[in-house]
Design a protein around this motif. Structure first.
Motif, PDB file in Angstrom:
ATOM      1  N   GLY A  39       0.826  -1.349  -0.104  1.00 46.59           N
ATOM      2  CA  GLY A  39      -0.005   0.092   0.182  1.00 46.59           C
ATOM      3  C   GLY A  39       0.821   1.128   0.008  1.00 46.59           C
ATOM      4  O   GLY A  39       0.457   2.352  -0.695  1.00 46.59           O
ATOM      5  N   THR A  40       1.807   1.171   0.899  1.00 44.40           N
ATOM      6  CA  THR A  40       2.770   2.045   0.801  1.00 44.40           C
ATOM      7  C   THR A  40       3.510   2.380  -0.502  1.00 44.40           C
ATOM      8  O   THR A  40       3.680   3.702  -0.836  1.00 44.40           O
ATOM      9  N   GLU A  43       1.203   3.959  -2.711  1.00 43.55           N
ATOM     10  CA  GLU A  43       0.928   5.603  -2.412  1.00 43.55           C
ATOM     11  C   GLU A  43       2.055   6.489  -2.932  1.00 43.55           C
ATOM     12  O   GLU A  43       2.044   7.488  -3.413  1.00 43.55           O
ATOM     13  N   GLU A  46       2.006   6.828  -6.406  1.00 42.50           N
ATOM     14  CA  GLU A  46       0.820   7.913  -6.897  1.00 42.50           C
ATOM     15  C   GLU A  46       1.374   9.169  -6.482  1.00 42.50           C
ATOM     16  O   GLU A  46       1.096  10.207  -7.352  1.00 42.50           O
ATOM     17  N   ALA A  47       2.027   9.314  -5.296  1.00 45.96           N
ATOM     18  CA  ALA A  47       2.728  10.473  -4.908  1.00 45.96           C
ATOM     19  C   ALA A  47       3.683  11.061  -5.970  1.00 45.96           C
ATOM     20  O   ALA A  47       3.987  12.402  -6.116  1.00 45.96           O
TER      21      ALA A  47
END
Length: 269
Positions: A39-40, A43, A46-47
């Protein structure tokens, strides 16, 4: 002995169970961490994606800001140029208005002089009309013309250049009006077309017309006290004659030198 073996077995089983439970919990923890890591990472991806989009937007905005700054600088420069040009135009307009105003003043002075001259001519014209009458007086080109037939002035002899006594009454009336208007100049223009001249006493019609003009001037001066400085005699021979009948013209002008000096002085100023 049995008790010892039993205790050892219980301890061994317990230890195995505990170990199996910890392993299970550890595996679960690892799976959880893996999920969190996944998940990180998502993220993070995406970041990073958002970061790239943001960087692109920042660059776009920076380019727009640079364009706006350049446009603003250009507008300011154009505004300064426009302001300077407007000031110059305003100055030029003011100068032009002053020049036009001065020209209007000059034209008004000249127009007033022309009007005064025309008024004077009309007044003098009326005086001559009342004095000698007839249709032999006219105004042409701003001057008064009195046209007298040579037969009236010098008799029937077309070679005569001495003023006939009968004509002096007419010249006396003309002289009275001239003396009443001392600011007018007088030109006596002789015209003659005598056909037979002896070439001795009278050489030609130039000679005859000049003598006739001078004779009229002499009578105006000697008999009727017209200032000779105001007069001139002009001979035109047969070339100034309007028709078959020869005439002498008395041309009366305002003092054009005064009018010319007035115009010249205003143009210089």
């Amino acid at each position: 002995m049995r008790k010892i073996i039993l205790l050892a077995s219980v301890l061994l089983f317990t230890n195995s169970f505990v170990h199996a439970q910890k392993k299970k919990d550890l595996i679960a923890e690892i799976d959880k961490l893996r999920q969190e890591l996944k998940g990180t990472q998502g993220e993070l991806t995406e970041a990073k994606k958002n970061e790239r989009v943001s960087e692109s937007k920042v660059k776009t905005m920076e380019a727009q800001v640079a364009d706006l700054k350049e446009t603003n600088a250009s507008l300011l420069a154009n505004m300064n140029s426009f302001t300077e040009l407007s000031n110059k135009k305003a100055t030029n307009l003011q100068t032009s208005q002053e020049i036009i105003k001065e020209k209007d003043r000059q034209l008004n002075v000249i127009n007033d002089a022309i009007t005064a001259n025309d008024s004077t001519n009309l007044a003098v014209f009326s005086q001559f009309k009342n004095a000698i009458g007839g249709d032999n007086i006219k105004i042409s080109g701003g001057t008064i013309h009195i046209i007298l037939a040579n037969t009236t002035l010098f008799g029937e002899n077309d070679k005569n250049y001495i003023v006939d006594e009968k004509a002096k009454s007419t010249l006396e009336k003309i002289a009275a009006t001239l003396n009443a208007n001392p600011n007018l100049t007088i030109t006596v223009e002789g015209n003659s077309n005598a056909l037979k001249l002896d070439g001795k006493k009278l050489i030609d019609n130039w000679d005859l017309s000049s003598r006739q003009a001078a004779s009229v001037v002499r009578v105006l001066q000697s008999d009727y006290k017209v200032d000779p400085k105001r007069m001139e005699a002009l001979g035109k021979s047969e070339y100034g004659t309007e028709g078959i009948e020869t005439v002498t013209r008395i041309i009366i002008d305002p003092k054009f030198d005064q009018f010319y000096n007035l115009v010249k002085g205003n143009m210089k100023n």
